[in-house]
Design an enzyme around this catalytic site. Structure first.
Site, PDB file in Angstrom:
ATOM      1  N   GLY A 148      10.388  15.613  24.024  1.00  0.00           N
ATOM      2  CA  GLY A 148      10.810  14.684  22.985  1.00  0.00           C
ATOM      3  C   GLY A 148      12.205  14.194  23.332  1.00  0.00           C
ATOM      4  NE  ARG A 149      12.596  10.530  27.801  1.00  0.00           N
ATOM      5  CZ  ARG A 149      13.033  10.726  29.027  1.00  0.00           C
ATOM      6  NH1 ARG A 149      14.215  11.287  29.231  1.00  0.00           N
ATOM      7  NH2 ARG A 149      12.309  10.371  30.075  1.00  0.00           N
ATOM      8  CG  ASP A 150      15.617  12.112  17.941  1.00  0.00           C
ATOM      9  OD1 ASP A 150      16.727  12.675  18.048  1.00  0.00           O
ATOM     10  OD2 ASP A 150      15.245  11.551  16.892  1.00  0.00           O
ATOM     11  N   PRO A 151      16.914  14.612  20.455  1.00  0.00           N
ATOM     12  CG  PRO A 151      18.981  14.945  21.544  1.00  0.00           C
ATOM     13  CD  PRO A 151      17.970  13.864  21.173  1.00  0.00           C
ATOM     14  CB  SER A 152      18.663  14.150  15.953  1.00  0.00           C
ATOM     15  OG  SER A 152      17.328  13.866  15.578  1.00  0.00           O
TER      16      SER A 152
END
Length: 435
Positions: A340-344
């Site tokens: 997943g590119r979003d690590p938030s």
């Protein structure tokens, strides 16, 4: 001699299976991977109905969840193996091509324990028509691919209305799973706990805030936690259909005992006694590298490999590592496509629970993780790679928590080198000859 299944396969599907074998063998020979995905993809192009044909009439169980499906599938395969041959894709190829690859080898009438991606479950289950489906949990994972947990619950619920004779083994402690499972014709309710509740704060049925206490959860609309038939009641104890049994498997932590309870409940639907199911799980040791010890760094530190790829997984790993005396912890964190590119989501993880142990950070997104740990008040150091972090550790034994690609890459780097064939020894001198 051809089996009844082989005789009823269409000519197109027989050709597809030949393509699958050739493609997967070529991939392995060229060192490109196991070949399950490429072989399965090509086979489905040749025969889109291949999965339905190879799955027809077989005793099949599908396992789906955000976390724990690989481990539970491996445990279930062990349990079903007490009855005879079992096919499984527990290597992690859990979309339709990987499932087809698992079912495309003889014996074609063998039982199957299949790990299936949450979103792919409806497509796969409609084709193979499983006898049992295990639903473990639903939480956020890969935010750029699958960010709506209720959507997953909804497609599982719709699937249950289509699979008329299928039994669902479902975790009653997850409201999303429970709501999804209530549409199925037959349920076996299992309580394995839910440490991470932030993704199930509101009722999936009426969208109002859920109420929780020590005994369960409920909503104002009437949706509530069912009474379980199976429950993990202690670190080595399971309530099993009204009586208590002792249970100890080869994998650590309460979460894995829960996985074993789910697998045993599913195996029961195939006629496996619980004692036999649990006995078959005791010597598993590791699952695709999870819980395996590797030698890491130039100092050859012993490092236990743990996988955590989302908030729920991190909370489970924290419970596991905090159940032991504190030792150094390496956090290896990437955000590639498979992660997943979003690590938030790391800002939702209660990293404060890591306080009191040496923490060493690495990975492609080590700076992001470092900032998060700083805000959590956790002292830590940052290193270029896991090997450098291990060399900086003080203890000879440590833990590594990595997300998917970091975990995979580290296993490759620490795999023992293949043994070279020993050179042929010169012939021994004749007795009494020259020394």
């Amino acid at each position: 001699m051809m089996t009844p299944l082989q005789r009823r396969l269409s000519t197109r599907t027989k050709a597809a299976l030949a393509v699958e074998r050739l493609a997967s063998e070529t991939s392995r020979r060229l060192g490109k991977g196991s070949g399950e995905m490429i072989g399965g993809k090509l086979a489905l192009r040749v025969s889109p109905r291949a999965l339905a044909e190879v799955g027809k009439g077989r005793p099949i169980a599908c396992v789906s969840a955000t976390n724990g499906k690989t481990t539970t599938t491996r445990l279930l395969a062990r349990a079903l193996g007490t009855l005879g041959p079992v096919k499984s894709n527990s290597g992690g190829a859990n979309m339709a091509p990987g499932v087809l690859a698992a079912l495309s080898r003889p014996p074609y009438d063998a039982a199957a324990a299949l790990e299936v991606d949450e979103i792919w479950l409806p497509k796969v289950a409609r084709e193979v028509r499983p006898r049992v489906v295990l639903l473990l949990n639903i939480s956020r994972d890969q935010l750029d691919r699958s960010n709506e947990t209720r959507r997953i619950a909804a497609i599982w619920r719709d699937l249950g209305e289509e699979l008329e004779d299928c039994t669902v083994v479902a975790n009653v402690d997850d409201p999303l799973v429970t709501w999804a499972a209530m549409s199925w014709s037959k349920q076996v309710w299992v309580s394995v706990g839910q440490n991470w509740t932030a993704d199930a704060m509101v009722c999936p049925q009426c969208a109002k805030l859920l109420h929780r206490n020590e005994t369960g959860w409920w909503s104002e609309c009437g949706l509530a936690r069912p009474e379980p038939l199976v429950a993990v009641t202690g670190p080595d104890e399971i309530m099993w259909f009204g009586h208590t049994i002792r249970a100890s498997i080869g994998l650590p932590g309460r979460v894995n005992l829960g996985n074993a309870a789910m697998a045993a409940a599913a195996a029961r639907q195939f006629g496996v006694q619980v004692e036999d199911a649990l006995a078959a799980m005791t010597d598993l040791g590791d699952v695709q590298g999870r819980y395996q010890e590797v030698l890491l760094g130039s100092a050859a530190r012993r490092a236990r490999m743990l996988l955590a790829k989302n908030p729920a997984g991190w909370v489970e790993m924290m419970e596991l590592i905090n159940s032991m005396p504190p030792r150094s912890l390496i956090v290896d964190f990437n955000s590639q496509t498979a992660d997943g590119r979003d690590p938030s989501w790391i800002w939702d993880v209660p990293f404060e629970r890591l306080a009191g142990r040496p923490v060493l950070v690495t990975g492609e997104r080590k700076e992001d993780m470092s900032v998060r740990l700083a805000y959590a008040g956790v002292p830590h150091s940052v290193h270029p790679d896991a090997e450098a972090a291990a060399d900086a550790a003080i203890e000879p034994v440590l833990d590594v928590v990595a997300n998917y690609t970091a975990f995979r890459d580290l296993l490759v780097r620490t795999a023992p080198a293949p043994r070279r064939p020993r050179a042929a020894l010169p012939p021994a001198p004749a007795r009494g000859g020259a020394r």
